[in-house]
Design an enzyme around this catalytic site. Structure first.
Site, PDB file in Angstrom:
ATOM      1  N   VAL A 333      51.817  32.024  33.098  1.00 44.70           N
ATOM      2  CA  VAL A 333      51.481  31.815  34.511  1.00 44.70           C
ATOM      3  C   VAL A 333      49.967  31.797  34.624  1.00 44.70           C
ATOM      4  CG1 VAL A 333      51.816  32.621  36.884  1.00 44.70           C
ATOM      5  CG2 VAL A 333      53.543  33.106  35.157  1.00 44.70           C
ATOM      6  N   GLU A 334      49.430  30.930  35.492  1.00 43.52           N
ATOM      7  CA  GLU A 334      47.980  30.798  35.599  1.00 43.52           C
ATOM      8  C   GLU A 334      47.283  32.082  36.029  1.00 43.52           C
ATOM      9  OE1 GLU A 334      49.647  28.477  39.236  1.00 43.52           O
ATOM     10  OE2 GLU A 334      50.279  28.972  37.203  1.00 43.52           O
ATOM     11  N   SER A 335      47.999  32.977  36.685  1.00 41.19           N
ATOM     12  CA  SER A 335      47.408  34.246  37.107  1.00 41.19           C
ATOM     13  C   SER A 335      47.139  35.172  35.925  1.00 41.19           C
ATOM     14  CB  SER A 335      48.333  34.951  38.102  1.00 41.19           C
ATOM     15  OG  SER A 335      49.623  35.098  37.541  1.00 41.19           O
TER      16      SER A 335
END
Length: 513
Positions: A333-335
């Site tokens: 996930v980009e987070s």
């Protein structure tokens, strides 16, 4: 040396016109007590006002009564710079009406401006954003007529094009952790993500600003050094809120922080404990989205490193779990989450059973460098050249989020989007035959797009493999534009595909049914 203060006392540090950086990822890591205290002071005193809010991701919970939304709506904010707006309905409406300055830039680029700001740089160079809306030769980042700041410049270095993103000058940082130790060190053991907490704190101090951190508890034990996310030397004020939530109004979920590691066999159960975002949480199962998710998931191969976007692509993760292939791939996930399964909806950004959670800017270093094997992204509309608009339609400003960075260098890009929208009704039989019971009213494959989030020509030049998976057919991107490569069983090629396109499309000689 840090001090422990009430939320109200902390808000007294904010002056009119200050820039507040918020270390949130949509509904995750939002310091609710700080937001509430700022609202109360503004309603009582009319100050602080003319604030500027900076958040690489976004800081909303799909509800205008949550987080920063109430004081934005009340008039305390004059400008917002963010990667995503759809989770912030009040901010989105004010931007649409031209009542506040509003700028939308790629999430990864905004994230990368924080370490740059921390080191005293005035800007950050990137190829991400070239040829799409943020490029000043196209639309630029401003979302309305009053948003005229030059936040992005086109520059040339050694005959190569780059975009130069200006770094923020932060006066106040709003951060949220779990525990503060006697030296002011902050740990995040109950949080789903760390976002860019360290870089944001460093950037704030570099600018002479104040760092305010909301935590759940005070510990009288000194924390292990490797567990510290924000060193005490960067912290000015700590606000203790024993009632703070992991996200929204939910009970603590130990699988999202890593207190419980979830094996692949249990993913379906834990997915069922989380709500989808917005109105989708109240909707029945959408068969067309199920079809898209299942077909797209078939592109996964053993050893793939994957990113799955919010919306329709969330179904890819579900089908990967059903297909029992999670052991063979690594979802990210980009987070910052690596491993496990991306959480859907209001928990998007969190990871169920992650192996590791990095800072967001570090994750985007990996993405921008081509670390992803494949990604699955949503799309509002596409054209014959393979360009995709995923962030703006009519008067709705969803925001680009991590989309531009994720699709920039990924080897295979799969867009998951309906062929038709508004009123579409689809059925699927046990033998996978697809029946269009009622046709949608809006065509999604158009001659001209409202805005460009993905540039098909640049993708072809870079050698990326690009697919467009719908509820009735699949397109591939070639040097000649979109090519129809697959039509599902039960779908009529002429009347239910070709006749509904706004442009002529190449039909592959190897068209699959």
């Amino acid at each position: 040396m840090y001090t422990i203060q009430t939320a109200g006392q902390a808000i007294d540090l904010i002056k009119d016109g200050d820039t507040i950086a918020i270390n949130s990822f949509l509904s995750l890591n939002n310091p609710e007590a700080l937001h509430q205290a700022l609202l109360e002071k503004f309603l009582k005193e009319g100050h602080p006002k003319n604030l500027e809010l900076f958040c690489a991701a976004g800081f909303g919970g799909w509800d205008e009564h949550l987080y920063a939304e109430p004081y934005i709506k009340a008039g305390a904010v004059k400008c917002i710079i963010a990667g995503h707006y759809k989770s912030m309905p009040a901010a989105m409406e004010l931007a649409r009406e031209g009542k506040i300055e509003a700028y939308n830039l790629p999430l990864g680029c905004l994230s990368h401006t924080l370490p740059a700001a921390a080191s005293g740089k005035d800007g950050y160079l990137s190829e991400v954003g070239l040829g799409i809306f943020v490029d000043p030769r196209l639309d630029g980042p401003g979302l309305n007529s009053i948003s005229k700041r030059e936040l992005v410049k086109l520059v040339h270095i050694e005959d190569k094009e780059y975009l130069y993103y200006k770094t923020p000058k932060i006066d106040i940082a709003f951060l949220k952790g779990t525990t503060v130790d006697p030296n002011g060190n902050i740990t995040f053991e109950k949080e789903c993500v760390s976002v860019d907490a360290l870089a944001m704190a460093q950037a704030t101090k570099s600018n002479g600003g104040k760092v305010i951190v909301q935590v759940e508890r005070v510990s009288h034990l000194f924390e292990r050094p490797r567990n510290v996310i924000i060193p005490g030397i960067l912290v000015d004020v700590v606000v203790v809120d024993p009632k703070q939530k992991q996200m929204l109004d939910t009970v603590y979920n130990p699988t999202l922080s890593g207190d419980i590691h979830v094996p692949p066999s249990q993913m379906n159960y834990w997915m069922g404990q989380l709500k989808l975002s917005g109105k989708r949480s109240e909707s029945a199962v959408n068969i067309s989205h199920e079809i898209i998710g299942e077909r797209a998931a078939k592109e996964l191969k053993k050893g793939d490193i994957v990113n799955i976007g919010i919306g329709i692509p969330e179904n890819v993760g579900r089908y990967a779990a059903k297909m029992d292939i999670l052991n063979d791939i690594t979802l990210t996930v980009e987070s910052g989450g690596i491993g496990g399964l991306p959480a859907p909806g209001v928990a998007f950004g969190a990871t169920i059973g992650a192996d590791a959670i990095t800072d967001m800017s570090q994750q985007f270093d990996f993405y921008d460098g081509g670390g992803l094997s494949i990604c699955f992204m949503g799309g509002i509309e596409a054209d014959r050249n393979g360009n995709v608009n995923a962030h703006k339609i009519d008067e709705m400003i969803a925001g680009i989020g991590g989309f531009a960075n994720i699709t920039f260098a990924t080897k295979t890009v799969v867009f998951c989007m309906n062929f038709m929208a508004k009123g579409l009704e689809v059925e699927r039989a046990a033998d996978k035959t697809v029946t269009i019971k009622k046709e949608g009213q809006i065509r999604k494959f158009k001659k001209e797009l409202t805005a460009i989030s993905f540039n098909g020509k640049r993708a072809v030049q870079k050698g990326q493999r690009v697919l467009y998976v719908t509820e009735r057919c699949v397109f591939a991107l070639t040097q000649n534009g979109l090519t129809l490569i697959e039509v599902y069983k039960g779908v009529d090629l002429q009347t239910q595909v070709l006749d509904l396109l706004d442009f002529d499309v190449i039909v592959s000689g190897d068209l699959r049914i």
